[in-house]
Design a protein around this motif. Sequence first.
Motif, PDB file in Angstrom:
ATOM      1  N   ALA A 264       0.836  -1.232   0.012  1.00  0.00           N
ATOM      2  CA  ALA A 264      -0.030   0.071  -0.074  1.00  0.00           C
ATOM      3  C   ALA A 264       0.733   1.249  -0.032  1.00  0.00           C
ATOM      4  O   ALA A 264       0.715   2.220  -0.706  1.00  0.00           O
ATOM      5  CB  ALA A 264      -1.139   0.116   1.374  1.00  0.00           C
ATOM      6  N   GLU A 265       1.775   1.281   0.918  1.00  0.00           N
ATOM      7  CA  GLU A 265       2.820   2.558   1.007  1.00  0.00           C
ATOM      8  C   GLU A 265       4.156   2.077   1.187  1.00  0.00           C
ATOM      9  O   GLU A 265       4.169   1.199   2.225  1.00  0.00           O
ATOM     10  CB  GLU A 265       2.027   3.394   1.982  1.00  0.00           C
ATOM     11  CG  GLU A 265       2.884   4.532   2.227  1.00  0.00           C
ATOM     12  CD  GLU A 265       1.909   5.578   3.062  1.00  0.00           C
ATOM     13  OE1 GLU A 265       0.893   5.252   3.368  1.00  0.00           O
ATOM     14  OE2 GLU A 265       2.294   6.827   3.069  1.00  0.00           O
ATOM     15  N   VAL A 266       5.143   2.753   0.590  1.00  0.00           N
ATOM     16  CA  VAL A 266       6.542   2.531   1.210  1.00  0.00           C
ATOM     17  C   VAL A 266       7.191   3.864   1.227  1.00  0.00           C
ATOM     18  O   VAL A 266       7.131   4.556   0.660  1.00  0.00           O
ATOM     19  CB  VAL A 266       7.353   1.487   0.034  1.00  0.00           C
ATOM     20  CG1 VAL A 266       8.643   1.373   0.547  1.00  0.00           C
ATOM     21  CG2 VAL A 266       6.582   0.518  -0.351  1.00  0.00           C
ATOM     22  N   ALA A 267       7.845   3.958   2.607  1.00  0.00           N
ATOM     23  CA  ALA A 267       8.709   5.084   2.676  1.00  0.00           C
ATOM     24  C   ALA A 267       9.826   4.963   3.655  1.00  0.00           C
ATOM     25  O   ALA A 267       9.600   4.045   4.403  1.00  0.00           O
ATOM     26  CB  ALA A 267       7.636   6.350   2.965  1.00  0.00           C
ATOM     27  N   ASP A 268      10.633   6.039   4.041  1.00  0.00           N
ATOM     28  CA  ASP A 268      11.525   5.772   5.115  1.00  0.00           C
ATOM     29  C   ASP A 268      10.441   5.995   6.284  1.00  0.00           C
ATOM     30  O   ASP A 268       9.508   6.799   6.401  1.00  0.00           O
ATOM     31  CB  ASP A 268      12.517   6.884   5.024  1.00  0.00           C
ATOM     32  CG  ASP A 268      12.228   8.258   5.153  1.00  0.00           C
ATOM     33  OD1 ASP A 268      12.098   8.753   6.176  1.00  0.00           O
ATOM     34  OD2 ASP A 268      11.809   8.750   4.110  1.00  0.00           O
ATOM     35  N   ARG A 269      11.206   5.644   7.360  1.00  0.00           N
ATOM     36  CA  ARG A 269      10.737   5.435   8.555  1.00  0.00           C
ATOM     37  C   ARG A 269       9.992   6.957   9.139  1.00  0.00           C
ATOM     38  O   ARG A 269       8.866   6.818   9.316  1.00  0.00           O
ATOM     39  CB  ARG A 269      11.568   5.033   9.606  1.00  0.00           C
ATOM     40  CG  ARG A 269      10.836   4.783  11.108  1.00  0.00           C
ATOM     41  CD  ARG A 269      11.338   5.573  12.504  1.00  0.00           C
ATOM     42  NE  ARG A 269      12.573   6.026  12.285  1.00  0.00           N
ATOM     43  CZ  ARG A 269      13.695   5.580  13.081  1.00  0.00           C
ATOM     44  NH1 ARG A 269      13.300   4.587  14.101  1.00  0.00           N
ATOM     45  NH2 ARG A 269      14.641   6.322  13.089  1.00  0.00           N
ATOM     46  N   ALA A 338      -1.330   1.955  -8.966  1.00  0.00           N
ATOM     47  CA  ALA A 338       0.020   1.647  -9.027  1.00  0.00           C
ATOM     48  C   ALA A 338       0.547   2.276  -7.819  1.00  0.00           C
ATOM     49  O   ALA A 338       0.298   3.432  -7.347  1.00  0.00           O
ATOM     50  CB  ALA A 338       0.755   2.162 -10.313  1.00  0.00           C
ATOM     51  N   LEU A 339       1.886   1.519  -7.623  1.00  0.00           N
ATOM     52  CA  LEU A 339       2.660   2.299  -6.417  1.00  0.00           C
ATOM     53  C   LEU A 339       3.444   3.419  -6.967  1.00  0.00           C
ATOM     54  O   LEU A 339       4.423   3.092  -7.744  1.00  0.00           O
ATOM     55  CB  LEU A 339       3.581   1.159  -6.033  1.00  0.00           C
ATOM     56  CG  LEU A 339       4.424   1.445  -4.501  1.00  0.00           C
ATOM     57  CD1 LEU A 339       3.329   1.420  -3.309  1.00  0.00           C
ATOM     58  CD2 LEU A 339       5.327   0.234  -4.118  1.00  0.00           C
ATOM     59  N   ASP A 345      11.234   9.351  -2.409  1.00  0.00           N
ATOM     60  CA  ASP A 345      11.232   8.204  -1.577  1.00  0.00           C
ATOM     61  C   ASP A 345      10.018   7.725  -0.805  1.00  0.00           C
ATOM     62  O   ASP A 345      10.130   7.282   0.182  1.00  0.00           O
ATOM     63  CB  ASP A 345      12.611   8.029  -0.683  1.00  0.00           C
ATOM     64  CG  ASP A 345      13.050   6.585  -0.488  1.00  0.00           C
ATOM     65  OD1 ASP A 345      12.532   5.641  -1.472  1.00  0.00           O
ATOM     66  OD2 ASP A 345      13.590   6.496   0.458  1.00  0.00           O
ATOM     67  N   HIS A 346       8.812   8.258  -1.321  1.00  0.00           N
ATOM     68  CA  HIS A 346       7.480   7.833  -0.783  1.00  0.00           C
ATOM     69  C   HIS A 346       6.589   7.591  -1.452  1.00  0.00           C
ATOM     70  O   HIS A 346       6.252   8.146  -2.626  1.00  0.00           O
ATOM     71  CB  HIS A 346       7.061   9.341  -0.029  1.00  0.00           C
ATOM     72  CG  HIS A 346       5.927   9.053   1.087  1.00  0.00           C
ATOM     73  ND1 HIS A 346       5.485  10.099   1.632  1.00  0.00           N
ATOM     74  CD2 HIS A 346       5.080   7.967   1.205  1.00  0.00           C
ATOM     75  CE1 HIS A 346       4.278   9.540   2.438  1.00  0.00           C
ATOM     76  NE2 HIS A 346       4.166   8.212   1.880  1.00  0.00           N
ATOM     77  N   TRP A 347       6.433   6.015  -1.569  1.00  0.00           N
ATOM     78  CA  TRP A 347       5.506   5.617  -2.613  1.00  0.00           C
ATOM     79  C   TRP A 347       4.092   5.175  -2.081  1.00  0.00           C
ATOM     80  O   TRP A 347       4.215   4.507  -0.982  1.00  0.00           O
ATOM     81  CB  TRP A 347       6.238   4.179  -2.943  1.00  0.00           C
ATOM     82  CG  TRP A 347       7.650   4.629  -3.620  1.00  0.00           C
ATOM     83  CD1 TRP A 347       8.638   4.964  -2.956  1.00  0.00           C
ATOM     84  CD2 TRP A 347       7.862   4.446  -4.814  1.00  0.00           C
ATOM     85  NE1 TRP A 347      10.012   4.887  -3.902  1.00  0.00           N
ATOM     86  CE2 TRP A 347       9.459   4.624  -5.185  1.00  0.00           C
ATOM     87  CE3 TRP A 347       7.263   4.117  -6.284  1.00  0.00           C
ATOM     88  CZ2 TRP A 347      10.067   4.858  -6.477  1.00  0.00           C
ATOM     89  CZ3 TRP A 347       7.959   4.043  -7.383  1.00  0.00           C
ATOM     90  CH2 TRP A 347       9.308   4.496  -7.373  1.00  0.00           C
ATOM     91  N   VAL A 348       3.090   5.328  -2.801  1.00  0.00           N
ATOM     92  CA  VAL A 348       1.970   5.298  -2.277  1.00  0.00           C
ATOM     93  C   VAL A 348       1.065   4.596  -3.406  1.00  0.00           C
ATOM     94  O   VAL A 348       1.080   5.125  -4.710  1.00  0.00           O
ATOM     95  CB  VAL A 348       1.166   6.332  -1.769  1.00  0.00           C
ATOM     96  CG1 VAL A 348      -0.246   6.086  -1.440  1.00  0.00           C
ATOM     97  CG2 VAL A 348       1.875   7.195  -0.781  1.00  0.00           C
TER      98      VAL A 348
END
Lengths: 359, 337
Positions: A264-269, A338-339, A345-348
């Motif tokens: 769903a979502e990828v990002a740094d902490r 799509a992601l 660096d913040h993928w949604v």
Amino acid sequence: MTQDTQTQDTDNPIQMPPERLLQVENLVKHFPITQGIFFRKQIAAVQAVSGISFHIDRGETFGIVGESGCGKSTTARCVLRLLEPTSGKVLYRAESSDGSSGSHEIIDIASANKAELRRLRREMQIVFQDPYASLNPRMTVASIIAEPLVVHGIGDTADRIERVKELLKVVGLNPEHTNRYPHEFSGGQRQRIGVARALALNPAFMVLDEPVSALDVSIQAQVLNLMGDLQDEFGLTYLFIAHDLSVVRHVCDRVGVMYLGRMAEVADRDTLYERPMHPYTHALMSAVPIPDPTIERNRRRIILEGDIPSPINPPTGCRFNTRCPRAEFPRCSEEIPALKEVEPDHWVACHFPEVKQVV
Amino acid sequence: MSEPLLQVSNLRTFFTTEEGIVRAVDGLSFTIHKGEKFGVVGESGSGKSVTALSIMRLIEAPAGEIVTGEIHFKGQDLLRLGDEEMRKIRGAQIAMIFQDPMTALNPVYTIGNQLVETIMLHQEVRKSQAVDIGIQALDDVHIPNPKVRMDDYPHQLSGGMRQRVMIAMGLSCNPDLLIADEPTTALDVTTQAQILHLMLELTEERDTAVMLITHDLGVVAGFCDNIQVMYAGRLAERGTTDFIFDNTFHPYTAGLLGSMTRLDEVREERLYSIRGAPPSLINPSNGCRFTPRCDFAQDICGSKTPLPREFGDGHWAACHFAPDLDLSRVKRAERVG
């Protein structure tokens, strides 16, 4: 997948940025559901993982969070090829087979042959969730920890005993306890034994599959501290699988949130916890209790309706559309989001991403 | 605070095992008032579940035995009741829900069957009325299509739905006290939020007291009025939720708070960790049972048992050095020493 044992296409070497240790591309894992005894025909499939991509850089901790059934453990097992991926690539930068230090080759774990896998297994290890089920009750601590050394034919008996003692010390257990059995240890100590076993072959990459979920709070902190120390000491790279978002915030450098087989979502902490953009991430974070009564009383909780749909017959379009408070129809039920990289660096993966502070 | 509903005094519940006598609950006293949300926090083996089972008189003989103590519920001592009288209280006036709804429900009977059985056991109604009450109970816990769901078997429901059924069953007879033993531990966080929300809504509505047993300080923070922290079968500390979180006097409570990872903050590199592991409750050592793990322990701690002392406003702590310890570094900072 399996018939393709040709892994290294020498004419067209696979490329990865130099700092990258692992790169997962479009990983899919379906478990077939069959019917009939003699002519087992496939009638459906559990779509556990449906095309996810992420990467892990050397020395970092990448976390995958999600609720039960989201496919996080299946992903971890596919990465180590403890399960056969249905399709997709798992690129891993391995130590070069000619043994020269500093040289590397990139191997696709998903299509590696037996010999390559055997070599890779020395570099990749896993620590399981349940310290009761993952240690053989009939083996002594020494034989549990030495087993990887035996399997890979490293050292003789005396060397192995030395190594076992050294490992016990590293994980904070008494090196004299080599002849004890797992039942003589507490849960936290058993988890340390599992960690020692994983360290035996000096791996570069470790999958931690819910390593502290079965432990009491005070013991969790001990094991988390240990994992941090080991990472610093041995330069380990971690793939950390967890359902507990607070633990993940403490441990991980970058985080991916999974829902029903998709990322769903990828990002740094810090970005993920301070500026989450996917409605599922919002709901997940708002549901986590915070040990502070003042904050708890004033928080607005997003209560999701219903349960996670079945991965056998997942919703069309965005898989979260059946429970999403922001869904707009028909777009969300027809078009798979799509992601996308919405900021650096913040993928949604959402048609209507929006920053919302929930913590 | 309103009138006392449940008064437990000096409860001791022991289990006989091959290795010796396990002193699972060893001299525990507390009071739960009408409508109060009372949290019991502790790690595995701290005696929280045994306390609950003692109240329900579900300690299995001959291994387990309530050795001493009194449990006054609405004026009568539950430990002096006969089995038949106790059966009338259990389920009707004190209900209990468990961690794992799959094992608590009988897999070979339908949800409706089990609900109706509970209702008919405790209320003087005909079967058709019991069915209506059952459907209403399922509707109260927001189970969609309650009429249809009555015919479902437990395996046809998800974990969250099963826990809703347990709550429906627990509340179907309007008990005065609901004991919830880790009701959300087996559930995902979003489902946990749903269930806690539901429990709070329904019990506030009916003014039902809840004894919420959990290992998760986050869960009690939002749910409970008062918290009791247990360690190795004894009371460590008790007080209002705010007080426990803001001004704890006990090193164990502080250590628990300090070792928790939090969603809302990035902590120092290392978490505070309470060293070692909980002690064995067979022949426990003298003195405070937390001594071997306590950063503040002194000579007296190993020899003299600290009795719980009251520090005003219902705040109790069992530590020789309460309230004089500076626990701030434990609660918030990285591990020292």
